[in-house]
Write an enzyme that holds these catalytic residues in place. Structure first.
Site, PDB file in Angstrom:
ATOM      1  N   LYS A  17       0.853  -1.190   0.000  1.00 42.71           N
ATOM      2  CA  LYS A  17       0.000   0.000   0.000  1.00 42.71           C
ATOM      3  C   LYS A  17       0.885   1.235   0.000  1.00 42.71           C
ATOM      4  CE  LYS A  17      -0.167   2.214   3.234  1.00 42.71           C
ATOM      5  NZ  LYS A  17       0.000   2.857   4.552  1.00 42.71           N
ATOM      6  N   SER A  98       7.126  -0.555   7.758  1.00 38.88           N
ATOM      7  CA  SER A  98       7.848   0.357   6.879  1.00 38.88           C
ATOM      8  C   SER A  98       6.960   1.380   6.179  1.00 38.88           C
ATOM      9  CB  SER A  98       8.609  -0.443   5.818  1.00 38.88           C
ATOM     10  OG  SER A  98       7.721  -1.247   5.058  1.00 38.88           O
ATOM     11  N   GLY A 101       2.070  -0.642   4.524  1.00 46.48           N
ATOM     12  CA  GLY A 101       0.904  -1.461   4.837  1.00 46.48           C
ATOM     13  C   GLY A 101       1.120  -2.945   4.830  1.00 46.48           C
ATOM     14  N   GLY A 103       1.738  -5.346   7.120  1.00 45.46           N
ATOM     15  CA  GLY A 103       0.945  -6.123   8.071  1.00 45.46           C
ATOM     16  C   GLY A 103      -0.542  -6.041   7.793  1.00 45.46           C
ATOM     17  N   ASP A 127      -5.263   0.670   8.239  1.00 45.02           N
ATOM     18  CA  ASP A 127      -5.104   0.389   6.812  1.00 45.02           C
ATOM     19  C   ASP A 127      -5.838  -0.866   6.347  1.00 45.02           C
ATOM     20  OD1 ASP A 127      -3.503   2.597   6.246  1.00 45.02           O
ATOM     21  OD2 ASP A 127      -1.652   1.539   6.734  1.00 45.02           O
TER      22      ASP A 127
END
Length: 280
Positions: A17, A98, A101, A103, A127
């Site tokens: 993402k 990072s 997105g 996870g 998210d």
């Protein structure tokens, strides 16, 4: 209970993402920040395999070691949120924590594989709702309001992460202003040039705060600009940044140059997934 219609393994991609822009527009009494963001997804991402079996998680891939011993992984939380017993294998191709997105995309992929979603997907993370569909969208509120955006063009991107951890709560605490204007009106069905022009009138309101915590982010943005990016910006709360390039060849040349100069950074060329065409 294991889903009766899941007799064999189901594989779901978990696209990265990218927040092309992210405005922080307010803060609720409970402390959660209100966001206004244009979100897109890339052909690059993790991969989730869900199979019948007792609830478990195995992690493979180049960033598997960064999730070792994570008993509360979002993939497991996603399965528990819908009462599913399943064996999950996560191929972790994206850096952990990072700003792209990873996870949340992984959790959304588990839910898609299971064919179920909790009543409040945002409870798993801001998210997760936008990652469930993984199409270009405008995301508002605390992540629960998602408006798909048809007709957005694909963009050629270079993703760069300096391999520096930037805790999201610390970034929000470092914000100097939390009542910024919302995004300007997006042109209808813009081409790549029009979209890029619009993006230059937007921001990531978390970027300055993240640079204060991890100055290496400024080095990444400078490297992308020096490599010819038409726009360079941080995604989410960092530390991954993206550069928009004219075409795949320009992105590849920039990837080669930055990878040579900064061998310790994570550098990946990709492109965004186009949105479905507008309904007629």
């Amino acid at each position: 209970m294991t889903r009766p219609d899941l007799p064999r393994a189901c594989v779901e991609p978990a696209p990265a993402k990218i927040n092309l822009c992210l405005h922080v527009t307010g803060r609720r009494p409970d402390g959660y920040h209100l966001l206004d963001s244009l979100v897109v997804f890339t052909e690059l991402g993790d991969r989730v395999t869900v199979a019948p079996g007792p609830l478990s998680l195995a992690v493979t891939g180049p960033f598997a070691a960064d999730l070792a011993g994570d008993e509360d992984n979002l993939c497991l939380r996603a399965a528990r949120s819908v009462g599913a017993d399943c064996a999950i294998t996560l191929h972790k191709a994206l850096p952990v924590a990072s700003g792209i997105g990873g996870g949340s995309a992984d959790a959304a992929a588990v839910l898609r594989a299971l064919g179920r979603s909790p009543a409040d997907p945002a409870g798993l993370g801001a998210d997760v709702p936008v990652c469930l569909a993984s199409v270009p969208a405008r995301m508002n509120g605390v992540g629960e309001a998602v408006e798909p955006l048809p007709g957005l063009p694909a963009l050629h991107l270079l993703l760069v992460n300096p391999r520096v951890a930037v805790p999201t709560p610390a970034v929000f605490r470092a914000l100097k202003r939390r009542d910024n204007p919302a995004l300007p009106v997006l042109p209808a069905s813009p081409d790549a040039a029009a979209l890029l022009g619009w993006l230059h009138g937007t921001r990531n309101d978390l970027q300055a705060a993240a640079i204060g915590i991890a100055p290496a982010i400024a080095d990444v943005l400078a490297a992308l600009r020096d490599a010819g990016a038409r726009l360079s910006r941080m995604s989410g709360s960092g530390a991954t940044c993206f550069g928009v390039f004219a075409d795949a060849a320009a992105a590849q040349a920039a990837r080669d140059a930055i990878a040579r100069a900064r061998p310790g950074w994570w550098v990946a060329q990709t492109h965004t997934l186009p949105s479905p065409p507008p309904a007629r």
